[in-house]
Design an enzyme around this catalytic site. Structure first.
Site, PDB file in Angstrom:
ATOM      1  N   GLU A 214      -7.720  88.019  -1.198  1.00 19.13           N
ATOM      2  CA  GLU A 214      -7.951  89.292  -1.755  1.00 19.13           C
ATOM      3  C   GLU A 214      -7.898  90.245  -0.512  1.00 19.13           C
ATOM      4  OE1 GLU A 214      -9.880  86.622  -2.267  1.00 19.13           O
ATOM      5  OE2 GLU A 214     -10.842  87.162  -4.461  1.00 19.13           O
TER       6      GLU A 214
ATOM      7  N   ALA B  70       8.611  38.534   1.126  1.00 12.54           N
ATOM      8  CA  ALA B  70       7.611  37.793   1.192  1.00 12.54           C
ATOM      9  C   ALA B  70       7.041  37.509   2.737  1.00 12.54           C
ATOM     10  CB  ALA B  70       7.474  36.218   0.837  1.00 12.54           C
TER      11      ALA B  70
ATOM     12  N   SER C  26       9.553  45.183   5.470  1.00 10.96           N
ATOM     13  CA  SER C  26       9.561  46.369   4.552  1.00 10.96           C
ATOM     14  C   SER C  26      10.332  47.487   5.001  1.00 10.96           C
ATOM     15  CB  SER C  26       8.376  46.893   4.182  1.00 10.96           C
ATOM     16  OG  SER C  26       7.645  47.371   5.346  1.00 10.96           O
TER      17      SER C  26
ATOM     18  N   TRP D 257      14.106  48.872   5.933  1.00  6.52           N
ATOM     19  CA  TRP D 257      13.577  50.059   4.872  1.00  6.52           C
ATOM     20  C   TRP D 257      13.880  49.608   3.307  1.00  6.52           C
ATOM     21  CZ3 TRP D 257      10.121  52.947   7.025  1.00  6.52           C
ATOM     22  CH2 TRP D 257      10.386  53.318   8.497  1.00  6.52           C
TER      23      TRP D 257
ATOM     24  N   GLU E 254      -1.798  55.547   1.606  1.00  3.18           N
ATOM     25  CA  GLU E 254      -0.439  55.128   2.074  1.00  3.18           C
ATOM     26  C   GLU E 254      -0.178  53.558   1.796  1.00  3.18           C
ATOM     27  OE1 GLU E 254       2.399  56.317   4.370  1.00  3.18           O
ATOM     28  OE2 GLU E 254       1.778  58.662   4.244  1.00  3.18           O
TER      29      GLU E 254
END
Lengths: 314, 314
Positions: A46, A159, A163, A165, A243
């Site tokens: 405001e 496994a 990861s 990508w 994450e």
């Protein structure tokens, strides 16, 4: 009001610990000024909009996404007083302020000054736009987003742990944008040790938005990190992005601490590999239903992002 | 031709072992007759359309999704001869017939009779509509669809095996429709023993479409079932739907025998549970990319169906 709510989102996450509010001032059908809660929480929306409007605010209508505050703080005057002094004729409010220092007192003060007040306009939408602040204010915990990046068969790694990508550039860039919109990020001990993730925001112009880093551990936190022994151990931030990995994700789900799911899914199959989640304490399949509703779905390159929100969200 | 291709899909799966062909006859810009390969493979699409057209076929244009056959069989005349006799002026063909008994001979016979022939019009689309027949004809194996019904975290059951129900009514009804469009269905030994699935089509009016049942096993097949020792052991059907479980699905993926993925995903999280896939023999994460492209995505109630096709499909 919808425009004021859209504006309010600009205050996230910088307005914390104050709510991210949006304000529009309209005169004779034209928007003459706008404001949103600035970084650090001041000026309030405001105050910012009234400063922009100047004398033109006299007789105008102010649209505010949260009831104007009624309490004077060391950091600035009460917004309800500012609106009265500026001479606005009408104030339209979305959500009433749950802060006991205001909670209706802002509305009353405006009305006592002869200003016409309309409230409860798009209140649910305004609360959703303030979900981090609202959740911490009413539940005493951060609004928590869980991010999972998986293959089509729900794997977060092979496994052997590899990861990189699974998802592509555009999905990863979107993940960095999400980081910039959170006050804090958390990973589990396994993810920390495997990846030693920087968890910073790698987007040009947003590097300064890198959030605080939490490690879910009963042990000590490394330099630059804060340790959290459990999901309930994080009370001093409004918005948290979990994450990974599977253990940390499961701990937050088992504690019913997840408000929003970000599911990035790559068009690949991994087969034998690491699951996205560990045990979340599900006693019966029937209990799993009805908890999540799809809020957004989009393609990011060849990956799909689905955003789910808990059905009982604010 | 696009309309003829759409028509050709009506022949699936009943036309097997014959290709599902569509045929339109157009005269002065108006469609005067249409046909598609009937159940059991006869009449052929052209014969059906010509019967509908009658004398009006003289001077007309026929659109056919596969080169008209050039060989006379005990079950009926060659379609190229029928088109010549009917006096059509022009034949537009999508795909050339890979069957060595035709393979260009149908086109030559039409041309020798003075008919104008245009070919290779939307050939890839026509082949895709005939994918089951085409795959078996060119690769000697059935066109194979793998169905997975999972939670958001890729689980097909809780750790105790309970899986009723993950997806909702509409997704399950869609699964039954897919069954009706396949010649055969396969499950693994574990799924058979746990669920003793009927694998029939439970949709009103389509009960007669229940496909042949295969069990992936080195042992004997139960009554009403056929045993297949490996994915390569199924050569006498055009279209196969692999319904689970994780071992059977992984066996078909590891053997590179899957052409299409049906992923039904419910908006639930299971956590610790049974994975959708076992080991598919993935040596490196990089090898997983580029194999699948999204062909369709839709919401079925609160579940999502994503259909992926192999990138190297016919």
């Amino acid at each position: 009001m919808a425009a004021a709510i859209a504006l309010s989102r600009r205050g996230r996450p910088g307005s914390a610990p104050n709510p991210n509010v949006g304000c529009l001032i309209v005169r004779e059908g034209r928007m003459i000024a706008r404001g949103w809660t600035q970084s650090g929480g001041r000026p309030h929306a405001e105050a910012a909009a009234l400063a922009m409007a100047g004398d033109a605010a006299r007789g105008a209508t102010a649209y505010v996404t949260l009831e104007p505050c009624a309490h004077v703080s060391a950091r600035g005057p009460a917004c309800s007083d500012l609106l009265i002094e500026a001479g606005v004729a009408r104030v339209v409010i979305a959500a009433q302020d749950p802060d006991p220092r205001t909670d209706g007192a802002g509305i009353a003060r405006l009305q006592d000054a002869g200003i016409e007040v309309v409230f409860n306009v798009l209140a649910a939408e305004a609360r959703a736009a303030m979900a981090p602040w609202w959740t911490r204010r009413t539940d005493g915990r951060p609004f928590t987003t869980l991010k999972l990046a998986t293959s089509l068969d729900g794997r977060i790694a092979r496994a052997d742990g590899s990861s990189r990508w699974i998802t592509g550039d555009r999905a990863r860039a979107h993940g960095h944008l999400e980081r910039a919109q959170h006050q804090a990020i958390l990973v589990g001990r396994g993810t920390y040790e495997a990846d030693a993730p920087a968890l910073d925001v790698r987007l040009a112009g947003l590097e300064s938005r890198s959030p605080r880093k939490y490690l879910l551990t009963r042990g000590a936190a490394p330099d630059g990190w804060t340790a959290a022994a459990s999901p309930d151990d994080i009370a001093d931030v409004d918005s948290l992005l979990v994450e990974g990995g599977a253990g940390a994700a499961a701990a937050f789900l088992a504690a019913d601490r997840v408000d929003r799911l970000l599911l990035y899914r790559a068009p690949i199959l991994i087969g034998d590999g690491r699951a996205a989640l560990g045990d979340i304490g599900l006693a019966d399949l029937a209990d799993a239903h009805g908890r999540w509703r799809l809020a957004d779905s989009r393609l990011l390159g060849s990956d799909r992002l689905d955003v789910y929100e808990r059905t009982s969200t604010v």
